[in-house]
Design a protein around this motif. Sequence first.
Motif, PDB file in Angstrom:
ATOM      1  N   PRO B 254       0.881  -0.884   0.155  1.00 12.75           N
ATOM      2  CA  PRO B 254      -0.057  -0.157  -0.060  1.00 12.75           C
ATOM      3  C   PRO B 254       0.838   1.718   0.210  1.00 12.75           C
ATOM      4  N   GLY B 255       2.209   1.359   0.449  1.00 14.22           N
ATOM      5  CA  GLY B 255       3.284   2.483   0.368  1.00 14.22           C
ATOM      6  C   GLY B 255       4.127   2.340  -0.090  1.00 14.22           C
ATOM      7  N   PHE B 256       4.887   2.807   0.281  1.00 13.47           N
ATOM      8  CA  PHE B 256       6.082   3.028  -0.899  1.00 13.47           C
ATOM      9  C   PHE B 256       7.142   2.144  -0.503  1.00 13.47           C
ATOM     10  N   VAL B 257       7.636   1.242  -1.240  1.00 13.39           N
ATOM     11  CA  VAL B 257       8.794   0.367  -1.275  1.00 13.39           C
ATOM     12  C   VAL B 257       9.863   0.886  -0.853  1.00 13.39           C
ATOM     13  N   ILE B 258      10.211   1.879  -1.554  1.00  8.77           N
ATOM     14  CA  ILE B 258      11.452   2.684  -1.781  1.00  8.77           C
ATOM     15  C   ILE B 258      11.426   4.235  -1.683  1.00  8.77           C
ATOM     16  N   THR B 259      11.520   5.052  -0.502  1.00  9.35           N
ATOM     17  CA  THR B 259      11.696   6.124  -0.419  1.00  9.35           C
ATOM     18  C   THR B 259      12.615   6.984  -0.775  1.00  9.35           C
ATOM     19  N   ARG B 260      12.021   8.214  -0.870  1.00 10.23           N
ATOM     20  CA  ARG B 260      13.658   9.287  -1.118  1.00 10.23           C
ATOM     21  C   ARG B 260      14.770   9.045  -0.163  1.00 10.23           C
ATOM     22  N   GLU B 261      14.151   8.812   1.059  1.00  8.35           N
ATOM     23  CA  GLU B 261      15.966   9.192   1.824  1.00  8.35           C
ATOM     24  C   GLU B 261      16.420   7.495   1.360  1.00  8.35           C
ATOM     25  N   ASP B 262      15.662   6.659   1.347  1.00  9.18           N
ATOM     26  CA  ASP B 262      16.554   5.377   0.958  1.00  9.18           C
ATOM     27  C   ASP B 262      18.064   5.625   0.139  1.00  9.18           C
ATOM     28  N   VAL B 263      17.136   6.355  -1.228  1.00  8.85           N
ATOM     29  CA  VAL B 263      17.960   6.255  -2.619  1.00  8.85           C
ATOM     30  C   VAL B 263      18.880   7.727  -2.429  1.00  8.85           C
ATOM     31  N   LYS B 264      18.842   8.204  -1.267  1.00  7.64           N
ATOM     32  CA  LYS B 264      19.361   9.916  -1.102  1.00  7.64           C
ATOM     33  C   LYS B 264      21.199   9.607  -0.420  1.00  7.64           C
ATOM     34  N   SER B 265      20.691   8.342   0.569  1.00  7.81           N
ATOM     35  CA  SER B 265      22.216   7.997   1.527  1.00  7.81           C
ATOM     36  C   SER B 265      22.999   7.123   0.659  1.00  7.81           C
ATOM     37  N   ILE B 266      22.573   6.281  -0.787  1.00  8.85           N
ATOM     38  CA  ILE B 266      22.943   6.121  -0.848  1.00  8.85           C
ATOM     39  C   ILE B 266      23.715   5.785  -2.210  1.00  8.85           C
ATOM     40  N   ILE B 267      23.277   7.410  -2.443  1.00 10.46           N
ATOM     41  CA  ILE B 267      24.374   7.887  -3.725  1.00 10.46           C
ATOM     42  C   ILE B 267      25.586   7.975  -4.007  1.00 10.46           C
ATOM     43  N   ARG B 268      26.494   8.794  -2.872  1.00 14.04           N
ATOM     44  CA  ARG B 268      27.479   8.357  -2.412  1.00 14.04           C
ATOM     45  C   ARG B 268      28.276   7.264  -2.953  1.00 14.04           C
ATOM     46  N   ALA B 269      27.331   6.147  -2.019  1.00 17.03           N
ATOM     47  CA  ALA B 269      28.348   4.750  -2.669  1.00 17.03           C
ATOM     48  C   ALA B 269      28.071   4.348  -3.485  1.00 17.03           C
ATOM     49  N   ARG B 270      27.265   4.718  -4.420  1.00 18.57           N
ATOM     50  CA  ARG B 270      26.772   4.303  -5.849  1.00 18.57           C
ATOM     51  C   ARG B 270      27.548   4.976  -6.518  1.00 18.57           C
TER      52      ARG B 270
END
Lengths: 273, 421
Positions: B254-270
């Motif tokens: 029903p809700g988001f499985v992946i949120t903005r914060e999830d992605v934002k926090s891994i940008i550097r690692a990527r």
Amino acid sequence: MDASALVISIVLYMLSAAGYLAYLLLQKNALQRAGFFLLLAGWVCHTVSILLEVARQGHIPVSNLHETLSFAGWAIAGVFIVLHYRYGLKILGVVAAPFVALIMVIVSLLPDEPAQTTAIFKSFWLVSHVTVIFIGEAAFALACGAGILYLTQENAIKTKRRRFFFKRLPSLDLLDSTGYACIVVGFTMLTLGLITGLVFAKSVWGRFWSWDPKEVWSGISWLFYAALLHERLTVGWRGRRSAIMAIVGFGVLVFTFLGVNFLMEGHHAVFTK
Amino acid sequence: MREIVLIGINHKTAPVELRECIAFSEDEAVTATAALRGRPHIHESLLYSTCNRVELLLVTDDKPAAVADAKAFIADFNKIPVAQFESALYIHANDDAVRHLFRVAASLDSMIVGEPQILGQIKEAYRRAAEAKTAGVILNRLLHRAFFIAKRIRTETGIGDRAVSISYAAVELTRKIFGSLDGKRVLLIGAGEMAELAVEHLLRHPVAETFVANRTFETGLALARRFNGQAIRFEEIPEHIKRVDIIISSTGAPGFVITREDVKSIIRARRNRPIFFIDIAVPRDIDPEINRLDNAYVYDIDDLKGAIEENIEDRQKEAIKGERIVDEATVRFREWHDSLDVVPTIVGLRKKLETIAEAEIKRTVHGNGMSPEDAQALTRMMAAFINKMLHDPTVFLKREGMHGDKALYIDTVRKLFKLDE
């Protein structure tokens, strides 16, 4: 004689630009090929005109703004041709050809006053300094072009509105890596250009660095691109930010090339006024 | 003269409820094809049935009788009264039937213009007809032309160029972002049927690795096995976003499985490598705000549909070129079909023999220096020879009630003497 070769080359560049723009609108591959061959023909004429000038003056023709701009245009067209053959990046012509044509139109409007011929123009260091710097600047110009295309395409993908260019432009990845390759080449050339410039300054004025505005701004450009490359290598700066930086960097470079001459004084001023 | 007749219904003339009643399954089509062979007015026949159309192609001497026969056949076979589907039927004859078949085979008549499946379905129907021996000279030629035209239209126009399915649109976009799919890592979240459909084309390209995350690990495992991938647990998703390039999500959450914060926090690692989210779930699984992050792209189901609509418009423009090719081919086919008549064949045969005789006489007269009288005698002799020679074939071809397929004999004669060149 040499003027006519230059005029022919300008006409060819303009036709080439028209061909590329028509390609962008109509997407007929023949137009793109025509654009490229016109550019190639223009470049050959341009080369002839520069060689004739070298023969006439006895040194590399960079003694006034008319000549230096023409040389810059020649370098951009040349670097684009090399890129075209190396990477087959056809679409960059859409930016490169109009840009070269624009530069050359400006060249044709500028007076070509004969400058005083001095011995310094015959120095090996000066010739290499000028050539290398211009190739570097040409590479930066194309990096800026790739950056503009990147931002255009990225915007189309992000906003989910495909415009007529969506199909024409290559992938973001290719645009990004082309821009990066251009910056690496440009940076290498700029570094070499600065070194040869320093050596030349030492041989003429007896010191490496004299806080001439052009020197200072070249240094700023160099630091700017160094920072860009550093960020890319360490944290993987790429994409949008990298494209914007390539465009801004080119702005700094243009200011170094033209702005400094008009707004500030210095020992480079004589060549570019 | 035999006529080509086409009877059918399609998505434009009949609603799905009616098409369902008349549709022939694969097995039924085989039985039906065999059953059609016995009908007296139907000399050749071909039946194809897809989810959007049922069409019956016939060659007959008696059009009204054949049409009535065909209607009765459809009604009997599907056990529904003729009146129920009669109004939705269209009946084309000769040129119109030929043009219709060409358009269908080239996918110009399809619901989604340019979709490639229809050609395969007609090929399959033709194979059945050939096996049941219900396709004769005319249908053989007609179908081969249809396949040729369809192929030509596909290569010469752009009707098949642009993505018109969600799955293709996803591939097209992925290419625009990454250039090539080689070495890219894909993560599937949710193992539903939608996910499979959407990634079908994506996974047909060689990607480096595929991961499947599903709430029920076992289901994920089964899907992962099909794609040569690796199943992961739902909790492992955040860890895997660091590594993958393309994420396709289709859960019923029903809700988001992946949120903005999830992605934002891994940008550097990527290291800022681009990441592409394809969200085909409703309600959505992926926070649309992620699209605002640098080097992250999110497309939901509506965005993909929007991309397809534009492409469909483009295809329609290309279809106009296809129509021109079809018109040309229809005229060409009529020329051939007309030549299958007895009279033009005999005329053609005579002309061929006379041309040969004339040339040979000329050579003989010239080579031996014969007198004009001798030459005339020779010409008379040749004319008589040709008449005698043609007598039996003419009688044979004109004979009423010729056994078997008349068109077959005429076609053989034409081929034997190369009359079509």
